[in-house]
Design an enzyme around this catalytic site. Structure first.
Site, PDB file in Angstrom:
ATOM      1  N   CYS A 193      46.308  26.881  -9.382  1.00 18.88           N
ATOM      2  CA  CYS A 193      46.132  25.795 -10.361  1.00 18.88           C
ATOM      3  C   CYS A 193      47.433  25.394 -11.032  1.00 18.88           C
ATOM      4  O   CYS A 193      47.497  24.358 -11.680  1.00 18.88           O
ATOM      5  CB  CYS A 193      45.123  26.204 -11.421  1.00 18.88           C
ATOM      6  SG  CYS A 193      43.535  26.578 -10.719  1.00 18.88           S
ATOM      7  N   HIS A 215      45.781  22.451 -17.991  1.00 21.53           N
ATOM      8  CA  HIS A 215      44.927  22.683 -16.826  1.00 21.53           C
ATOM      9  C   HIS A 215      43.473  22.671 -17.291  1.00 21.53           C
ATOM     10  O   HIS A 215      43.153  23.200 -18.360  1.00 21.53           O
ATOM     11  CB  HIS A 215      45.278  24.029 -16.194  1.00 21.53           C
ATOM     12  CG  HIS A 215      44.352  24.399 -15.076  1.00 21.53           C
ATOM     13  ND1 HIS A 215      43.999  23.501 -14.090  1.00 21.53           N
ATOM     14  CD2 HIS A 215      43.684  25.553 -14.796  1.00 21.53           C
ATOM     15  CE1 HIS A 215      43.166  24.097 -13.245  1.00 21.53           C
ATOM     16  NE2 HIS A 215      42.953  25.330 -13.655  1.00 21.53           N
ATOM     17  N   ASN A 239      37.012  22.064 -12.446  1.00 24.20           N
ATOM     18  CA  ASN A 239      38.372  22.555 -12.191  1.00 24.20           C
ATOM     19  C   ASN A 239      38.789  22.143 -10.772  1.00 24.20           C
ATOM     20  O   ASN A 239      38.285  22.668  -9.785  1.00 24.20           O
ATOM     21  CB  ASN A 239      38.371  24.085 -12.340  1.00 24.20           C
ATOM     22  CG  ASN A 239      39.731  24.712 -12.082  1.00 24.20           C
ATOM     23  OD1 ASN A 239      40.653  24.046 -11.613  1.00 24.20           O
ATOM     24  ND2 ASN A 239      39.844  25.995 -12.370  1.00 24.20           N
TER      25      ASN A 239
HETATM   26  N1  ACO Z   1      24.653  30.169 -14.939  1.00 18.29           N
HETATM   27  C1  ACO Z   1      23.957  30.992 -15.723  1.00 18.29           C
HETATM   28  N2  ACO Z   1      24.397  32.232 -16.051  1.00 18.29           N
HETATM   29  C2  ACO Z   1      25.575  32.621 -15.555  1.00 18.29           C
HETATM   30  C3  ACO Z   1      26.344  31.791 -14.716  1.00 18.29           C
HETATM   31  C4  ACO Z   1      25.848  30.514 -14.400  1.00 18.29           C
HETATM   32  N3  ACO Z   1      26.502  29.643 -13.645  1.00 18.29           N
HETATM   33  N4  ACO Z   1      27.481  32.462 -14.386  1.00 18.29           N
HETATM   34  C5  ACO Z   1      27.429  33.652 -14.994  1.00 18.29           C
HETATM   35  N5  ACO Z   1      26.278  33.757 -15.696  1.00 18.29           N
HETATM   36  C6  ACO Z   1      25.798  34.861 -16.516  1.00 18.29           C
HETATM   37  C7  ACO Z   1      26.430  36.189 -16.160  1.00 18.29           C
HETATM   38  O1  ACO Z   1      25.742  36.790 -15.087  1.00 18.29           O
HETATM   39  C8  ACO Z   1      26.264  36.949 -17.441  1.00 18.29           C
HETATM   40  O2  ACO Z   1      24.921  37.428 -17.518  1.00 18.29           O
HETATM   41  P1  ACO Z   1      24.596  38.861 -18.211  1.00 18.29           P
HETATM   42  O3  ACO Z   1      25.059  38.719 -19.634  1.00 18.29           O
HETATM   43  O4  ACO Z   1      23.138  38.963 -18.039  1.00 18.29           O
HETATM   44  O5  ACO Z   1      25.424  39.849 -17.453  1.00 18.29           O
HETATM   45  C9  ACO Z   1      26.399  35.875 -18.533  1.00 18.29           C
HETATM   46  O6  ACO Z   1      26.178  34.618 -17.868  1.00 18.29           O
HETATM   47  C10 ACO Z   1      27.760  35.843 -19.166  1.00 18.29           C
HETATM   48  O7  ACO Z   1      28.747  35.896 -18.149  1.00 18.29           O
HETATM   49  P2  ACO Z   1      30.257  35.911 -18.499  1.00 18.29           P
HETATM   50  O8  ACO Z   1      31.043  36.036 -17.241  1.00 18.29           O
HETATM   51  O9  ACO Z   1      30.490  36.904 -19.597  1.00 18.29           O
HETATM   52  O10 ACO Z   1      30.438  34.448 -19.108  1.00 18.29           O
HETATM   53  P3  ACO Z   1      31.678  33.844 -19.809  1.00 18.29           P
HETATM   54  O11 ACO Z   1      31.313  33.364 -21.141  1.00 18.29           O
HETATM   55  O12 ACO Z   1      32.903  34.710 -19.687  1.00 18.29           O
HETATM   56  O13 ACO Z   1      31.936  32.541 -18.898  1.00 18.29           O
HETATM   57  C11 ACO Z   1      33.413  31.804 -17.167  1.00 18.29           C
HETATM   58  C12 ACO Z   1      32.248  32.696 -17.526  1.00 18.29           C
HETATM   59  C13 ACO Z   1      32.970  30.361 -17.376  1.00 18.29           C
HETATM   60  C14 ACO Z   1      33.740  32.016 -15.707  1.00 18.29           C
HETATM   61  C15 ACO Z   1      34.638  32.115 -18.067  1.00 18.29           C
HETATM   62  O14 ACO Z   1      34.854  33.507 -18.120  1.00 18.29           O
HETATM   63  C16 ACO Z   1      35.900  31.437 -17.595  1.00 18.29           C
HETATM   64  O15 ACO Z   1      36.004  30.227 -17.615  1.00 18.29           O
HETATM   65  N6  ACO Z   1      36.897  32.220 -17.195  1.00 18.29           N
HETATM   66  C17 ACO Z   1      38.161  31.673 -16.702  1.00 18.29           C
HETATM   67  C18 ACO Z   1      37.994  31.310 -15.248  1.00 18.29           C
HETATM   68  C19 ACO Z   1      39.080  30.453 -14.740  1.00 18.29           C
HETATM   69  O16 ACO Z   1      39.757  29.792 -15.487  1.00 18.29           O
HETATM   70  N7  ACO Z   1      39.236  30.436 -13.419  1.00 18.29           N
HETATM   71  C20 ACO Z   1      40.154  29.561 -12.807  1.00 18.29           C
HETATM   72  C21 ACO Z   1      41.489  30.179 -12.647  1.00 18.29           C
HETATM   73  S1  ACO Z   1      42.587  28.920 -12.203  1.00 18.29           S
HETATM   74  C22 ACO Z   1      42.834  28.833 -10.503  1.00 18.29           C
HETATM   75  O17 ACO Z   1      43.814  29.291 -10.036  1.00 18.29           O
HETATM   76  C23 ACO Z   1      41.892  28.147  -9.614  1.00 18.29           C
END
Ligand code: ACO
Length: 325
Positions: free
Chosen positions: A113, A252, A282
């Site tokens: 990214c 980003h 993204n």
């Molecule tokens: N729908 C419903 N529930 C979901 C989903 C979904 N799509 N995805 C995960 N959950 C659930 C999980 O299973 C978890 O359930 P549990 O509590 O029963 O275990 C709960 O939601 C919370 O999950 P978390 O992973 O703690 O959620 P979080 O608030 O951290 O959000 C997210 C997840 C959106 C991925 C966030 O952590 C994030 O944006 N992280 C950064 C990711 C990123 O930027 N990646 C790109 C890197 S850049 C590149 O190089 C491409």
């Protein structure tokens, strides 16, 4: 020549929109979860026949047209991508062929990214050195090709697209004033492409071996906030400007909550951050390039403004620039 400046911008977005409501039918998720946790409402999906190089070419074509430059005047093409059509030829060479830019050196940059800003800074150095005069820098990703459509933790986050800029030297005070690129390979495992077997969206090819993305979201979230805030501080310091001098931050677009946290950490109003993640998700390297394009089109960036560009991505890699528009 005093500075290297962005002369024009281009972009390309596939037609197909995939909404959160459609995703509800595919995996155990909800519009409410995706919206509140990420800010994403829909994303664009490239069709099977629509390749990364096609999107890159369209974005490049628009940037050239807006710069009123014919392709034979381009002597450097850099394409930032982690989803090339194939290992080689490079996307930059395919763009060169499509645009008939026969005088250009062409190569790709792989920095997930952060690819667009890595490519921008790389091109700037070539232009500053006098080796080349006009560069076409493109970011293009067909990231949805890498998604496991059974994995709700990743498939709701990404989209496809491309953005481009034409860069050249100017004799004024505008241009790219400062640069910063950083890499932390020790966090390489927080996001990577796994090459085991999985079920693709197209069930007809169920037994195909297709790579897919695996990600440790929470870990990445924290690193993203810290590294993006730090990167903006570093480039502002290098450009000898105060945080309050910055009119617009183009970050980003990985998660709206990450952007809010960076704003809080920097003590900069969120209103100054350009956000379009609700429309596109993204788009990896292309996300910031398309955001910059739209920020300029909407008049949120005007002549004379100080603009901060900042990214982070798998690798881990982060980058930032201060641009005087
Ligand atoms: N729908 C419903 N529930 C979901 C989903 C979904 N799509 N995805 C995960 N959950 C659930 C999980 O299973 C978890 O359930 P549990 O509590 O029963 O275990 C709960 O939601 C919370 O999950 P978390 O992973 O703690 O959620 P979080 O608030 O951290 O959000 C997210 C997840 C959106 C991925 C966030 O952590 C994030 O944006 N992280 C950064 C990711 C990123 O930027 N990646 C790109 C890197 S850049 C590149 O190089 C491409």
């Amino acid at each position: 020549m005093k500075n290297i400046a962005i002369q024009s911008l281009g972009h390309y977005l596939p037609r197909r929109r995939l909404t959160n409501l459609e995703l509800e039918k595919l995996v155990d998720t909800s519009d409410e979860w995706i919206t509140t946790r990420t800010g994403i409402k829909e994303r664009r999906i490239a069709s099977i026949g629509e390749k990364t190089s096609d999107m890159a070419t369209q974005a490049g074509k628009e940037a050239l047209k807006r710069a009123k430059l014919t392709s034979d005047k381009i002597d450097l093409i850099i394409v930032a991508t982690t989803t090339p059509d194939s290992n080689f030829p490079s996307m930059a060479c395919l763009v060169q062929r499509a645009l008939k830019a026969q005088h250009a050196a062409a190569f790709d940059v792989s920095a997930a990214c952060s690819g667009f800003l890595y490519a921008l800074t790389t091109a700037k150095q070539f232009l500053l050195s006098g080796m080349y005069k006009n560069a076409l820098v493109i970011a293009a990703d067909k990231f949805t090709n890498l998604l496991d459509w059974n994995d709700r933790s990743t498939c709701v986050l990404f989209g496809d697209g491309a953005g481009a800029v034409v860069l050249s030297g100017v004799r004024s005070s505008r241009g790219i004033l400062s640069d910063y690129m950083f890499s932390k390979g020790q966090f390489a495992d927080t996001m990577s492409v796994i090459t085991e077997q999985r079920e693709p969206l197209d069930q007809k090819n169920k037994m195909m071996k297709i790579p897919y993305v695996e990600m440790r979201g929470q870990e990445l979230f924290k690193i993203a906030v810290n590294s993006m805030a730090e990167a903006v501080q570093i480039v502002a310091h290098k450009a000898k400007i105060k945080m309050s001098d910055i009119s617009c931050v183009v970050p980003h677009q990985a998660n709206d909550r990450i952007i809010s946290a960076v704003a809080r950490k920097l003590g900069v109003s969120k209103d100054k951050f350009f956000v379009n993640i609700h429309k596109y998700g993204n788009m990896s390297a292309a996300a910031i390039a398309v955001a910059l394009y739209e920020a300029v089109e909407k008049g949120e960036i005007k002549s004379g403004d100080y603009v901060a560009l900042v990214t982070f991505g798998a690798g881990l890699v982060a980058a930032a620039n201060i641009v005087k528009w």
